[in-house]
Design a protein around this motif. Structure first.
Motif, mmCIF file in Angstrom:
data_model
loop_
_atom_site.group_PDB
_atom_site.id
_atom_site.type_symbol
_atom_site.label_atom_id
_atom_site.label_comp_id
_atom_site.label_asym_id
_atom_site.label_seq_id
_atom_site.Cartn_x
_atom_site.Cartn_y
_atom_site.Cartn_z
ATOM 1 N N ASP A 64 -78.826 8.141 -12.391
ATOM 2 C CA ASP A 64 -79.866 7.136 -12.147
ATOM 3 C C ASP A 64 -80.175 6.593 -13.483
ATOM 4 O O ASP A 64 -80.819 5.609 -13.489
ATOM 5 C CB ASP A 64 -81.304 8.084 -11.559
ATOM 6 C CG ASP A 64 -81.605 9.146 -12.949
ATOM 7 O OD1 ASP A 64 -80.896 9.985 -12.808
ATOM 8 O OD2 ASP A 64 -82.574 9.101 -13.311
ATOM 9 N N LYS A 65 -79.670 6.792 -14.766
ATOM 10 C CA LYS A 65 -79.729 6.274 -15.905
ATOM 11 C C LYS A 65 -78.581 5.549 -16.144
ATOM 12 O O LYS A 65 -78.443 4.875 -17.310
ATOM 13 C CB LYS A 65 -79.895 7.182 -16.797
ATOM 14 C CG LYS A 65 -81.337 8.203 -16.784
ATOM 15 C CD LYS A 65 -81.344 9.314 -17.843
ATOM 16 C CE LYS A 65 -82.488 10.096 -17.639
ATOM 17 N NZ LYS A 65 -82.579 10.963 -16.658
ATOM 18 N N SER A 66 -77.623 5.269 -15.191
ATOM 19 C CA SER A 66 -76.317 4.400 -15.630
ATOM 20 C C SER A 66 -76.579 2.897 -15.376
ATOM 21 O O SER A 66 -77.647 2.454 -14.554
ATOM 22 C CB SER A 66 -75.257 4.860 -14.550
ATOM 23 O OG SER A 66 -75.537 4.482 -13.255
ATOM 24 N N GLU A 67 -76.012 2.162 -15.872
ATOM 25 C CA GLU A 67 -76.066 0.865 -15.828
ATOM 26 C C GLU A 67 -75.693 0.208 -14.277
ATOM 27 O O GLU A 67 -76.427 -0.572 -13.849
ATOM 28 C CB GLU A 67 -74.882 0.159 -16.672
ATOM 29 C CG GLU A 67 -75.227 -1.410 -16.874
ATOM 30 C CD GLU A 67 -73.949 -1.784 -17.966
ATOM 31 O OE1 GLU A 67 -73.008 -2.017 -17.490
ATOM 32 O OE2 GLU A 67 -74.528 -2.186 -19.054
ATOM 33 N N HIS A 126 -79.138 0.999 -12.619
ATOM 34 C CA HIS A 126 -80.125 0.003 -12.841
ATOM 35 C C HIS A 126 -79.843 -1.217 -12.239
ATOM 36 O O HIS A 126 -81.137 -1.892 -12.109
ATOM 37 C CB HIS A 126 -80.030 0.104 -14.410
ATOM 38 C CG HIS A 126 -81.175 1.378 -15.097
ATOM 39 N ND1 HIS A 126 -82.482 1.082 -15.162
ATOM 40 C CD2 HIS A 126 -80.933 2.613 -15.432
ATOM 41 C CE1 HIS A 126 -82.873 2.198 -15.535
ATOM 42 N NE2 HIS A 126 -81.815 3.073 -15.943
ATOM 43 N N SER A 127 -78.749 -1.763 -12.256
ATOM 44 C CA SER A 127 -78.504 -2.821 -11.617
ATOM 45 C C SER A 127 -79.014 -3.008 -10.207
ATOM 46 O O SER A 127 -79.002 -4.206 -9.728
ATOM 47 C CB SER A 127 -76.912 -3.445 -11.951
ATOM 48 O OG SER A 127 -76.287 -2.616 -11.149
ATOM 49 N N VAL A 128 -78.964 -1.989 -9.287
ATOM 50 C CA VAL A 128 -79.215 -2.045 -7.953
ATOM 51 C C VAL A 128 -80.399 -1.395 -7.480
ATOM 52 O O VAL A 128 -80.573 -1.534 -6.385
ATOM 53 C CB VAL A 128 -77.845 -1.656 -7.266
ATOM 54 C CG1 VAL A 128 -76.666 -2.556 -7.525
ATOM 55 C CG2 VAL A 128 -77.815 -0.060 -7.286
ATOM 56 N N LYS A 129 -81.015 -0.711 -8.382
ATOM 57 C CA LYS A 129 -82.051 0.518 -7.816
ATOM 58 C C LYS A 129 -83.250 -0.499 -7.086
ATOM 59 O O LYS A 129 -83.949 -0.106 -6.068
ATOM 60 C CB LYS A 129 -82.622 1.063 -8.731
ATOM 61 C CG LYS A 129 -83.536 0.438 -9.952
ATOM 62 C CD LYS A 129 -84.063 1.275 -11.007
ATOM 63 C CE LYS A 129 -84.813 0.535 -12.038
ATOM 64 N NZ LYS A 129 -85.277 1.615 -13.168
#
Length: 818
Positions: A398-401, A404-407
């Protein structure tokens, strides 16, 4: 990974269309066996979106597109003023023909304006239609009543003419059409029954078929420059329990939580949720055509997550009653392993998750652990350890790029949530798509792309969405995350180090165990080979290019041998030298002028032998054996264009020789050496003594002393401009100090990467690795778990640093600094 395969097939389909549109009347006379239909509400807008989507631009450069869809080129000349429909039908085996229908208008198609074409009229059963040849592509055009039909197949046009009574449109398709959007540029409809042969031509036979997913799929196509989104519904025929989506009929979705436990470097995650497990289980029994029965073991389970880690995966169970399941697991365990404070159970029941076999086929539950209320299973130990280590370092997906780009584009609750990084896409492309098709698609660059798929059960249909998105904004995660762990056959003897793979220009890992087995481990964490040696390697392994052809070899000494191995672990003749009754130090490798004319110095007790690239003793090197034991391997320094070979002896003499082995500088006093090496610091020969004094010797042999008030067991590392000192629990660099918690510390190590200086020490007692910058500011997320000194560099050329260290007694761990 059934859903994962489906998603990619969807993407391939949508990337293959010059699309079209259908009011209900347009559905008439469309072949009933069409696999794909595209309703195009706004033809110009849709064509524009196709041209500007970055992924489709790349796809159109592949041989797969040119070989499969160049025949659509006539459609690029169309200017429909009304809705249109474009369908794809399999006429020949594995070959799709298109069938286009729209209302006739004067502006629809001006054949006269098209260059390089031939036109002829064909009569069939007293009806006339047009054959248009554009270069080597043929299209057939037939006008009847108020409609124009265009097809790549003469047979489809002739069938249209010949058929007097057309069958009623499939009511499922008509219902989907009637509820589809008129505001989107295009809507895609898939009749999975007729997609089977087409998907079989793309995928390996062992992978999931689209026809197994549902009966009909209807998806709005939303194309932006860096996004390709399909969103709509999937349906299963009433009473049909053989489709994968039917597993979730009447199953309420729950919150997806797999992303909060998966490692940050996971290639993909798939989360299946069920607020009412009993309904899911009943559906599964019908899906598997098994006898109905009740399963109470997992009735409190609300999520099963699949986490892809390279070629391994771990399974997550989120349950409202973890204690109950842990009790069962404990009874089915015959061994426990402690890893970073977590208990890992070795299970005797390898089919513990049999109740989920429809979504998790062929998975052996060999290991299990618990993280909070989550139970994690794995087939192999290393991916489970990787998951634990990442979770403890707060380095989760959940901390990955990628996340983050799709959440912001995904629903909080879904029955199926699938997210794949570019690595997962590439892995799928290489392993699940047929080799010849994969090669044709090789021009597509999946870097910085992410795929998301979701399915949510709702009455008698399923909300379905797929998104392919390019990551256009970089996020700073500032995380140090475990990349992988590798378990050796025996406990580790040497500290792991990076070595260059001259073929890929990336770095791999070399390490030796206590049984003197040498391992080469790939950039991805796979053991490439093992080599049984006769003794323990002394010091570090050097890489050399003996033949000056860019191919690197491994050079080192053991207790009594000097060896050079090639990349495959095979001995390079004549470098299999054995020295009787020897006590060799580590190998010294000098390349005086960077010409790869190497000098290999083998130090045995009080004697030094020098060898050249051919394994012959170097003429002109005359070293007089004084009988005084050499305590550290010789090192080479160059000051003011002069070469020096230097080493300490047991009698307190610091020897400084010329290239030929003669004494070049005489040090004017004896030194009670500490256990540290000789360094070039500030262009002087620099050592410390056992009283904690720093001694620097110039080129005249003068000794300058500085009392640093160090303990006897202090350790140092130095470069020309930087001195790092570890004294008990105090680290000193460039005059600055930092006091660490009490422990037993390794020697400090200096690293220069990307024009930055790093210094690392490891608390071997508390198993903590520290990393600081040149000002002794801690790098974020340190300390991390580790059991030895580290080696640090950019292992895979991704502009991010990795480091390797000993993990458990018999395993190594690689971290990435994001």
């Amino acid at each position: 990974m059934k859903f994962r395969v489906c998603i990619f097939i969807f993407i391939l389909f949508i990337s293959c269309k010059k699309e079209v549109n259908i009011p209900s009347t347009l559905l008439e006379r469309i072949p009933q066996d069409a696999a794909i239909l595209i309703k195009i509400n706004d033809y110009d807008l849709f064509v524009s979106e196709l041209k500007n989507n970055s992924f489709l631009k790349e796809y159109q450069q592949t041989t797969h597109f040119s070989e499969s869809f160049d025949y659509l080129q006539l459609l690029s000349h169309l200017k429909p003023s009304n809705e249109s429909i474009l369908s794809f039908i399999e006429v020949g085996k594995g070959k799709l023909d298109y069938f286009f229908k729209t209302k006739t208008s004067s502006a629809l198609l001006d054949l006269k304006s098209i260059p390089n074409k031939t036109i002829e009229e064909i009569t069939y059963e007293n009806y006339t239609f047009t054959k248009a040849t554009l270069e080597d592509q043929i299209a057939y055009i037939y006008k009847v009543e108020e409609y124009t039909f265009i097809s790549s197949s003469q047979l489809l046009i002739e069938n249209l003419i010949r058929t007097k009574e057309f069958p009623e449109t499939d009511p499922k398709l008509k219902k989907l059409y009637d509820s589809s959007s008129n505001r989107k540029a295009a809507v895609l409809f898939l009749n999975t029954k007729y997609c089977q042969n087409l998907t079989a031509s793309l995928k390996e036979t062992s992978t999931f078929d689209l026809a197994d997913f549902s009966d009909w799929i209807s998806l709005d196509a939303i194309l932006k420059q860096n996004e390709l989104k399909l969103t709509g519904i999937s349906t299963c025929n009433e009473g049909n329990h053989t489709k994968f989506a039917s597993l979730f009929a009447n199953v309420s979705p729950a919150l997806n939580s797999t992303q909060f436990y998966a490692p940050i470097n996971a290639q993909y995650i798939t989360s299946y949720t069920f607020k009412n497990f009993d309904n899911y289980y009943k559906n599964q029994q019908k899906y598997l055509e098994a006898l109905p029965k009740k399963d109470t073991t997992f009735q409190a389970v609300q999520e099963l997550g699949i986490i892809g880690l390279s070629n391994d995966k771990v399974i997550l169970l989120q349950t409202l009653d973890a204690e109950y399941l842990v009790e069962i697991l404990t009874k089915n365990s015959n061994n426990t392993i402690n890893y970073q404070g977590n208990e890992i159970l070795k299970l005797t029941n390898t089919s513990f998750l049999e109740s989920f076999k429809a979504i998790l086929p062929k998975f052996e539950t060999n290991y299990a652990t618990i993280l909070e209320e989550i139970i994690i299973f794995s087939e192999n130990l290393e991916p489970l350890q990787n998951t634990i280590s990442n979770y403890k370092n707060e380095a989760t997906f959940d901390k990955s790029e990628v996340y983050h780009s799709v959440k912001n584009t995904i629903a909080d609750e879904s029955n199926i949530l699938f997210i794949s990084s570019s690595e997962g896409l590439s892995n799928f492309h290489q392993n699940d798509i047929k080799e010849d098709v994969s090669e044709q698609l090789s021009n597509i660059d999946f870097n910085d792309h992410v795929v998301i798929g979701q399915l949510v059960s709702d009455k008698d249909f399923f909300h379905t969405s797929i998104l392919l998105k390019k990551i256009t904004t970089q996020t700073e995660s500032n995380l140090t995350a475990p990349l992988f762990t590798v378990q050796l056959d025996h406990n580790i003897e040497s500290e792991p180090q990076f070595v260059e793979n001259h073929l890929t220009k990336k770095h791999e890992i070399i390490v030796q165990d206590v049984n003197n087995i040498l391992y080469l481990i790939s950039t991805e964490g796979k053991v490439l080979w093992k080599k049984q040696l006769e003794g323990k390697i002394r010091g570090e392994i050097s890489q050399v290019d003996l033949y000056k052809n860019g191919r690197l070899q491994f050079a080192f000494t053991t207790d009594n041998q000097f060896l050079i191995l090639d990349r495959n672990g095979e001995a390079v003749a004549p470098f299999t030298m054995t020295f009787e009754d020897a006590q060799l130090t580590s190998l010294s490798v000098f390349d005086y002028d960077n010409t790869r004319n190497y000098r290999f110095l083998v130090t045995n007790k009080s004697n030094i032998a020098m060898f050249d690239n051919s394994g012959k003793r170097v003429d002109g090197f005359y070293f007089k054996d004084t009988g005084k034991t050499i305590t550290k391997a010789p090192k080479h320094f160059r000051f003011n264009k002069k070469d020096y070979i230097t080493f300490p002896q047991e009698d307190g003499t610091l020897r400084i020789l010329s290239r030929v082995g003669a004494d070049r500088i005489t040090v004017k006093e004896k030194i009670t050496f500490s256990d540290n090496e000789v360094y070039n610091f500030e262009n002087q020969f620099t050592v410390t003594d056992d009283k904690g004094t720093l001694l620097q010797i110039d080129e005249k042999g003068n000794v300058d002393k500085k009392d640093l008030k160090l303990s006897k067991d202090h350790t140092i590392d130095a470069s020309t401009n930087t001195l790092a000192v570890m004294n008990e629990n105090t680290l000193m660099v460039k005059g600055k100090k930092i006091e660490l918690e009490l422990g037993l510390y390794s020697k400090p190590k200096l690293f220069f990467n990307n024009k930055k200086l790093y210094v690392s020490v490891t608390d071997l007692q508390n198993q903590k690795i520290y990393l600081f910058d040149s000002n002794l500011n801690s790098i974020q997320n340190f300390p991390v778990f580790g059991n030895s000194s580290i080696d640090l560099l950019d292992m895979d050329n991704d502009k991010k640093l990795e480091f390797v260290a000993k993990d458990q007694e018999n395993s190594i761990i690689v971290y990435r600094i994001n």
